[in-house]
Design an enzyme around this catalytic site. Structure first.
Site: not given
Ligand code: ZN
Length: 380
Positions: A59, A97, A221, A311
């Site tokens: 805002e 805000c 990457r 895993g």
């Protein structure tokens, strides 16, 4: 406070605010992603988004944009993807805000989602209404929910958002054997997709077995974005220090969670690499590190989303405990006929009791089918 009457222009402004909010992905945590648009008479006067934690709120950014364009926001409408904040605290970097909105004489505030943060949660909207501002909530609320799924999950369930990412064969295997892997199951296109996922999560998490077998870097990457925190569950802290995870340019992003009895010497050795070893208190009789304890330790460090990459034991324990929110399964066109299953031991003995992810989406990525689904069992 829902109002069903929104114009096409309202929708376009909120869509724009959501697009802006997405620009902060991966940078605002533990804060939410927020976008804001200020418009008057069918014309946009300024826009902004929360760029990173500690920076101006969306805002405030939008007001700055209005002022620098030489405009006056008085009498304008403000579109916010999230309810404006209304409190100050020592940990919070920015002023509320709501004060800014009132001071700048905004006429109407349109909000996608109420902020579930206990110190906001409707109080932001209320403060604005008390100042005579029209407040309408719920425009594109579903898109807003999806955008801030990590932030909302943490506010409502008190734990980070958990996204399970599985790469498997047609017959549901993640590897041919449990020792060192000879080659990858999925292709480059799937890897790029995974790197994009990593960039959007605060942390990636694997078990010791996967760290040993794959020796992964868990970095970003093949896509743009920053590296997430790399978490390994290694209760005895026995992962060799020659592993790639201990030898990266940003070693401070490797975090090994271990059992409280792992030994001071081992902890010191890990810390000498620049990585961190964090012992967890585990309930007596627990096997391995329980997902709930892991998530609470990560949440305490400001981590709001975790991409779980394996895993078998790790996937199984998070699924068994119901501690997951979304699931992405890359299915490669291979058949092994044996090897390591992606999940086991859920104690489900009939198809009727099977876990059934909801909100299913299916797409093709390279040579893989990507199946995505959500946990529809959790409720908040
Ligand atoms: Zn704010």
């Amino acid at each position: 406070m829902h109002s069903g009457v929104f114009s096409e222009f309202d929708r376009a402004c909120m869509k724009r605010a959501l697009t802006l909010a997405r620009r902060g992905a991966g940078k605002t945590s533990p804060n939410p992603l927020v976008g804001a648009v200020i418009a008057r008479g069918g014309r946009v006067l300024g826009e902004g988004w929360h760029k990173r934690c500690g920076d101006l709120h969306a805002e405030a950014q939008a007001f700055e944009a209005v002022f620098s364009a030489g405009e006056n926001p008085a009498g304008a409408d403000l579109y916010c993807t999230l309810e404006p904040c209304c409190f100050t605290s020592p940990e919070k970097h920015q002023p509320p805000c709501t004060g800014l909105i009132i001071k700048n004489r905004i006429r109407r505030v349109v909000i996608a989602n109420t902020d579930p943060h206990p110190r906001v949660n409707g109080k932001g909207g209320l403060a604005l209404r008390k100042a005579g501002i029209t407040v309408e909530t719920g425009l594109l609320a579903e898109e807003g929910e999806e955008l801030n799924r990590a932030f909302f999950t943490f506010q409502r369930l008190g734990r980070p958002f958990v996204h399970l990412k599985i790469a498997q064969t047609l017959d549901g295997r993640i590897a041919a054997g449990s020792s060192v892997r000879d080659c990858r199951i999925t292709d480059e296109a799937a890897h790029r997709s995974v790197h994009r996922m990593r960039a959007r999560h605060d942390a990636v998490l694997i078990g010791r077995g996967t760290a040993l077998a794959d020796d992964p870097e868990l970095t970003v990457r093949l896509a743009r974005g920053r590296n997430p925190v790399r978490v390994v569950l290694d209760s005895r802290l026995s992962l060799p220090l020659t592993a790639k995870l201990f030898n990266l340019p940003d070693p401070e992003k490797t975090l090994i969670l271990c059992a409280a009895g792992a030994g001071v010497k081992r902890i010191k050795a890990v810390q000498n690499t620049g990585a961190e070893a964090l012992p967890l208190e585990i309930p007596a009789g627990a096997r391995g590190l329980p997902p709930a304890a892991v998530l609470s330790a990560l949440g305490a460090r400001g981590i709001r989303s975790v991409l779980v990459e394996g895993g078998e034991k790790i996937f199984s324990s998070f699924l068994r405990e119901g501690l997951w929110d979304s699931l992405s399964v890359f299915i490669a066109p291979l058949i092994l006929g044996g090897g390591v299953p992606c999940v086991s031991g859920l104690g489900i003995d009939s198809v009727a009791k099977a876990l059934r992810p909801g909100g299913v989406k299916i797409q093709k990525i390279g040579n893989q089918i990507l199946f995505e689904g959500k946990n529809v069992y959790r409720n908040y």
